[in-house]
Every structure is written in structure tokens, then in C-alpha cells.
Design a protein around this motif. Structure first.
Motif, PDB file in Angstrom:
ATOM      1  N   GLU A 158       0.821  -1.208   0.000  1.00 34.54           N
ATOM      2  CA  GLU A 158       0.000   0.000   0.000  1.00 34.54           C
ATOM      3  C   GLU A 158       0.856   1.259   0.000  1.00 34.54           C
ATOM      4  N   VAL A 159       1.933   1.270   0.793  1.00 35.42           N
ATOM      5  CA  VAL A 159       2.809   2.441   0.838  1.00 35.42           C
ATOM      6  C   VAL A 159       3.478   2.662  -0.518  1.00 35.42           C
ATOM      7  N   ILE A 160       3.950   1.593  -1.134  1.00 34.16           N
ATOM      8  CA  ILE A 160       4.597   1.701  -2.444  1.00 34.16           C
ATOM      9  C   ILE A 160       3.609   2.228  -3.476  1.00 34.16           C
ATOM     10  N   ARG A 161       2.375   1.728  -3.427  1.00 31.11           N
ATOM     11  CA  ARG A 161       1.369   2.157  -4.407  1.00 31.11           C
ATOM     12  C   ARG A 161       0.929   3.599  -4.170  1.00 31.11           C
ATOM     13  N   LEU A 162       0.619   3.941  -2.919  1.00 27.51           N
ATOM     14  CA  LEU A 162       0.111   5.282  -2.617  1.00 27.51           C
ATOM     15  C   LEU A 162       1.119   6.375  -2.945  1.00 27.51           C
ATOM     16  N   ASN A 163       2.400   6.081  -2.723  1.00 28.22           N
ATOM     17  CA  ASN A 163       3.434   7.103  -2.889  1.00 28.22           C
ATOM     18  C   ASN A 163       4.297   6.896  -4.126  1.00 28.22           C
ATOM     19  N   ASP A 164       3.929   5.903  -4.946  1.00 27.87           N
ATOM     20  CA  ASP A 164       4.653   5.600  -6.184  1.00 27.87           C
ATOM     21  C   ASP A 164       6.156   5.489  -5.929  1.00 27.87           C
ATOM     22  N   LEU A 165       6.521   4.651  -4.967  1.00 23.13           N
ATOM     23  CA  LEU A 165       7.930   4.478  -4.622  1.00 23.13           C
ATOM     24  C   LEU A 165       8.627   3.631  -5.682  1.00 23.13           C
ATOM     25  N   THR A 166       9.880   3.959  -5.947  1.00 26.96           N
ATOM     26  CA  THR A 166      10.623   3.252  -6.995  1.00 26.96           C
ATOM     27  C   THR A 166      11.978   2.733  -6.528  1.00 26.96           C
ATOM     28  N   THR A 167      12.433   3.115  -5.338  1.00 26.90           N
ATOM     29  CA  THR A 167      13.759   2.698  -4.878  1.00 26.90           C
ATOM     30  C   THR A 167      13.690   2.116  -3.467  1.00 26.90           C
ATOM     31  N   ILE A 168      14.690   1.316  -3.140  1.00 28.72           N
ATOM     32  CA  ILE A 168      14.800   0.744  -1.805  1.00 28.72           C
ATOM     33  C   ILE A 168      14.953   1.854  -0.765  1.00 28.72           C
ATOM     34  N   GLU A 169      15.688   2.901  -1.114  1.00 31.77           N
ATOM     35  CA  GLU A 169      15.903   4.013  -0.185  1.00 31.77           C
ATOM     36  C   GLU A 169      14.578   4.676   0.187  1.00 31.77           C
ATOM     37  N   GLN A 170      13.695   4.841  -0.788  1.00 29.58           N
ATOM     38  CA  GLN A 170      12.390   5.436  -0.513  1.00 29.58           C
ATOM     39  C   GLN A 170      11.558   4.533   0.395  1.00 29.58           C
ATOM     40  N   VAL A 171      11.596   3.240   0.140  1.00 28.53           N
ATOM     41  CA  VAL A 171      10.853   2.294   0.974  1.00 28.53           C
ATOM     42  C   VAL A 171      11.351   2.362   2.415  1.00 28.53           C
ATOM     43  N   ALA A 172      12.663   2.443   2.588  1.00 27.38           N
ATOM     44  CA  ALA A 172      13.237   2.532   3.934  1.00 27.38           C
ATOM     45  C   ALA A 172      12.831   3.825   4.624  1.00 27.38           C
ATOM     46  N   ASP A 173      12.806   4.930   3.877  1.00 28.07           N
ATOM     47  CA  ASP A 173      12.393   6.213   4.450  1.00 28.07           C
ATOM     48  C   ASP A 173      10.951   6.163   4.934  1.00 28.07           C
ATOM     49  N   TYR A 174      10.095   5.550   4.141  1.00 28.60           N
ATOM     50  CA  TYR A 174       8.671   5.548   4.460  1.00 28.60           C
ATOM     51  C   TYR A 174       8.304   4.522   5.527  1.00 28.60           C
ATOM     52  N   THR A 175       8.982   3.389   5.567  1.00 25.64           N
ATOM     53  CA  THR A 175       8.538   2.299   6.440  1.00 25.64           C
ATOM     54  C   THR A 175       9.612   1.748   7.363  1.00 25.64           C
ATOM     55  N   ASP A 225      17.132 -16.221   4.336  1.00 25.46           N
ATOM     56  CA  ASP A 225      16.364 -16.380   3.103  1.00 25.46           C
ATOM     57  C   ASP A 225      14.924 -15.958   3.345  1.00 25.46           C
ATOM     58  N   MET A 226      14.366 -15.207   2.413  1.00 21.65           N
ATOM     59  CA  MET A 226      13.001 -14.704   2.534  1.00 21.65           C
ATOM     60  C   MET A 226      12.152 -15.232   1.387  1.00 21.65           C
ATOM     61  N   ASP A 227      10.846 -15.294   1.620  1.00 27.71           N
ATOM     62  CA  ASP A 227       9.933 -15.690   0.549  1.00 27.71           C
ATOM     63  C   ASP A 227       9.668 -14.524  -0.401  1.00 27.71           C
ATOM     64  N   ILE A 228       9.644 -13.310   0.155  1.00 24.52           N
ATOM     65  CA  ILE A 228       9.372 -12.104  -0.629  1.00 24.52           C
ATOM     66  C   ILE A 228      10.405 -11.047  -0.262  1.00 24.52           C
ATOM     67  N   TYR A 229      10.938 -10.380  -1.275  1.00 30.88           N
ATOM     68  CA  TYR A 229      11.930  -9.332  -1.049  1.00 30.88           C
ATOM     69  C   TYR A 229      11.378  -7.978  -1.508  1.00 30.88           C
ATOM     70  N   LEU A 230      11.979  -6.915  -0.995  1.00 35.88           N
ATOM     71  CA  LEU A 230      11.543  -5.574  -1.375  1.00 35.88           C
ATOM     72  C   LEU A 230      11.705  -5.329  -2.873  1.00 35.88           C
ATOM     73  N   VAL A 231      12.767  -5.866  -3.455  1.00 41.56           N
ATOM     74  CA  VAL A 231      12.958  -5.688  -4.899  1.00 41.56           C
ATOM     75  C   VAL A 231      11.819  -6.336  -5.677  1.00 41.56           C
ATOM     76  N   ASP A 232      11.258  -7.423  -5.148  1.00 45.13           N
ATOM     77  CA  ASP A 232      10.119  -8.074  -5.803  1.00 45.13           C
ATOM     78  C   ASP A 232       8.893  -7.163  -5.785  1.00 45.13           C
ATOM     79  N   LEU A 233       8.679  -6.484  -4.660  1.00 45.93           N
ATOM     80  CA  LEU A 233       7.512  -5.613  -4.531  1.00 45.93           C
ATOM     81  C   LEU A 233       7.631  -4.385  -5.428  1.00 45.93           C
ATOM     82  N   LEU A 234       8.844  -3.844  -5.542  1.00 45.09           N
ATOM     83  CA  LEU A 234       9.047  -2.703  -6.439  1.00 45.09           C
ATOM     84  C   LEU A 234       8.849  -3.113  -7.892  1.00 45.09           C
ATOM     85  N   GLU A 235       9.327  -4.291  -8.236  1.00 50.53           N
ATOM     86  CA  GLU A 235       9.143  -4.790  -9.603  1.00 50.53           C
ATOM     87  C   GLU A 235       7.660  -5.033  -9.885  1.00 50.53           C
ATOM     88  N   GLU A 236       6.957  -5.567  -8.907  1.00 48.00           N
ATOM     89  CA  GLU A 236       5.522  -5.801  -9.044  1.00 48.00           C
ATOM     90  C   GLU A 236       4.774  -4.488  -9.270  1.00 48.00           C
TER      91      GLU A 236
END
Length: 324
Positions: free
Chosen positions: A173-190, A207-218
């Protein structure tokens, strides 16, 4: 901390009016004493939570009606920055009148949205967004005490960042609402990805099932499919007639880049798109040949014909290419 303790004007301009007011004039700061709760026929709940990321801490007081589970009064005390105070005050206000079961569904996103002056403008700078996460966590702490359960029992979703306890739905939701495109932005917001970094991409110590890079790509794929112009290349699967002018220009450029431009450049030429206009059922694309193509007789015949055919095949059969 209030206005006087903030340095500089640039970051200050990024706070909403609601936040700046609550920094200096919180409405729910204080405590609830046991005798006060008893006078309301309520049970007193006191919960503490600290954010290791910035040293902020908050104490939440609830007076809960044991018959209905309704939070009759909610107050807080906070040790931290002005944003933490404003977030905690908003969180306490949101809790009032809700049952404990309803309050535990309040997220840091709800807190941040409630502090906005307008729906589309964030209430705080990106680097301070994590302050609202603390409010979310202390609610769960209070609810777990009242219901005599473990905090983790409220985690109905996948946690992507274990360090900051940020869930999959919150990140999406944060990525979508704020149109985040970088890991740095995700870290700033959350604050996700700001600590051990295992959640950023494969290769960390866990090891993780889902990574932040996956969410940005999605998110980028979703924008492309939706035909968004927020920095993504438009997908040509979208009906050309339904695109905005900007999307039509980008789609046309993409087709030319993929199919035509390389051949023109090899011969010392190129083509520039000047404009796209609707003319009845037709889409007239005005172009200008550059370099060796400018003034070349074959450019105005064979090259023009080939360009029009490719655009009609890839985008819309009603495209006409007109040289200027």
C-alpha cells in the motif's frame, strides 16, 4: 518537540498543517490513572513500545469497558521527535470509541492518512514516515495485554521486514500510494530494509519468501499494465485509442526504437516525433526526418511507408504518418 526545535525550512514545509499543530498542541497527551478508569467503569491498560531505529518511545493508556471491550478513553506519553508526538496523538484519537478488536486493525497507514491536510499529499517527509509505525505497534501491545494473548497473534499477514515488523500489505500500500521506486524510498517511508537488509534482495543472512525488490518490480508491472505515466514505459498492449497523448508518444517512440530507429541510425539518419493528433477515426503522427534522411527521396517514400506499416501493425490500424 515543537516548531522551535526543528532546524531549517525545507523539511518543515513537508509537514501538513495538522502535524505542525499536533506537535505543539497534542490533544491526547497525558495519562489515565487507575482511579480515573474505575470511575468510568473501565479497566486500565498501559502499554509501552520503543523504536530502536530512532530511540523514540511511546506509552499508551486505555480505559476499556470490560463489558463491551470499547475503549472509552485513550491517552499517550511520548519520548521522541515532534512527528512521534503527532503520530501518537492521532493514534490515541483513532482508538477512542472503538472496540479493542477494532483498534488493533488500525495501521500506521491509517495514522499517516489521518494527519494529511489533503488526501493526495503526505503529512510528513519520507524520512519521518516510520514514526507512525511505532503507534501501530503500541496498539498491538495494549491489545495483547487486554486480551491476554501474544502480540504475534495479531499478525494475520506475511511480515516482509522482521526487523521493523513491516507487513506485506503495508509495503504494497505504501509503495502504491506514494509511487515508490527505490529501496531508499521504501526505507524512508517504512524502515523496511534499513537494518539487517536481508529483506532487500536475495543474498542476505536470512532467506526470505518475498523481497523488497520483488515488490518494487511488481509495482512497476502494475503501472505498466494500467498505462500509468508515472515514470514507466507504457505497455503497447493497451488500446492505443485509450491512451493519453503522452502515452501515445511514448508508445510510438518505443515501437520506433524497437523496429526502425537502428536501421536509420546505421545510415546516418533518424526520425523525430513532433506531434500526434486525432483526425476523425485516424491518428495522425507528425514526424521529421533527421540527418541523412532529411531530404532523401527514399525517406519520403519507402522509409515513410515502412514506418507507417510498423506503427499500424504494432499500435493501431488507423495511424497515418505525415512528414513535416
Amino acid at each position: 518537540m515543537g516548531i522551535d526545535s526543528l532546524v531549517g525550512g525545507t523539511i518543515w514545509d513537508e509537514y501538513s498543517d495538522k502535524v505542525t499543530d499536533l506537535m505543539n498542541n497534542p490533544q491526547n497527551m497525558g495519562d489515565i490513572k487507575k482511579e480515573d478508569a474505575e470511575a468510568m467503569g473501565a479497566k486500565l491498560i498501559v502499554a509501552d513500545f520503543g523504536a530502536e531505529s530512532c530511540g523514540d518511545a511511546v506509552r499508551l493508556y486505555w480505559a476499556v469497558d470490560p463489558e463491551t471491550d470499547v475503549i472509552k478513553e485513550s491517552k499517550f506519553k511520548s519520548f521522541g521527535c515532534g512527528t512521534a508526538i503527532a503520530s501518537s496523538d492521532t493514534m490515541a484519537e483513532l482508538c477512542k470509541g472503538k472496540t479493542v478488536q477494532e483498534a488493533v486493525k488500525i495501521t500506521n497507514i491509517d495514522v499517516e492518512l489521518a494527519m494529511r491536510d489533503t488526501p493526495d499529499t503526505p503529512s510528513v517527509p519520507p524520512q519521518k514516515m516510520h514514526c507512525s509505525v511505532m503507534a501501530y505497534d503500541v496498539i498491538k501491545k495494549a491489545a495483547s495485554q487486554y486480551m491476554n494473548v501474544d502480540m504475534e497473534s495479531f499478525e494475520e499477514e506475511v511480515i516482509v521486514c522482521e526487523c521493523a515488523r513491516v507487513s506485506l500489505s503495508t509495503l504494497q500500500e505504501v509503495i502504491r500510494l506514494n509511487d515508490l521506486t527505490t529501496i531508499e524510498q521504501v526505507a524512508d517511508y517504512t524502515k523496511a530494509g534499513a537494518f539487517c537488509k536481508s529483506c532487500i534482495k536475495p543474498g542476505g543472512h536470512e532467506d526470505m519468501d518475498i523481497y523488497l525488490v520483488d515488490l518494487l518490480e511488481e509495482h512497476e508491472k502494475e503501472k505498466m499494465l494500467a498505462g500509468s505515466t508515472l515514470g514507466s514505459t507504457p505497455g503497447i498492449d493497451i488500446d492505443f485509442a485509450q491512451m493519453t497523448v503522452v502515452q501515445k508518444l511514448k508508445a510510438t517512440e518505443k515501437v520506433i526504437d524497437d523496429n526502425i530507429r537502428q536501421m536509420l541510425v546505421m545510415d546516418g539518419g533518424d526520425v523525430e516525433i513532433l506531434d500526434i493528433k486525432e483526425n476523425g477515426i485516424n491518428f495522425d503522427i507528425y514526424i521529421k526526418f533527421l540527418g541523412s534522411c532529411d531530404g532523401c527521396s527514399s525517406a519520403d517514400t519507402g522509409t515513410l511507408y515502412a514506418l507507417e506499416n510498423v506503427l499500424q501493425d504494432k499500435l493501431d490500424k488507423n495511424i497515418r504518418v505525415l512528414p513535416l
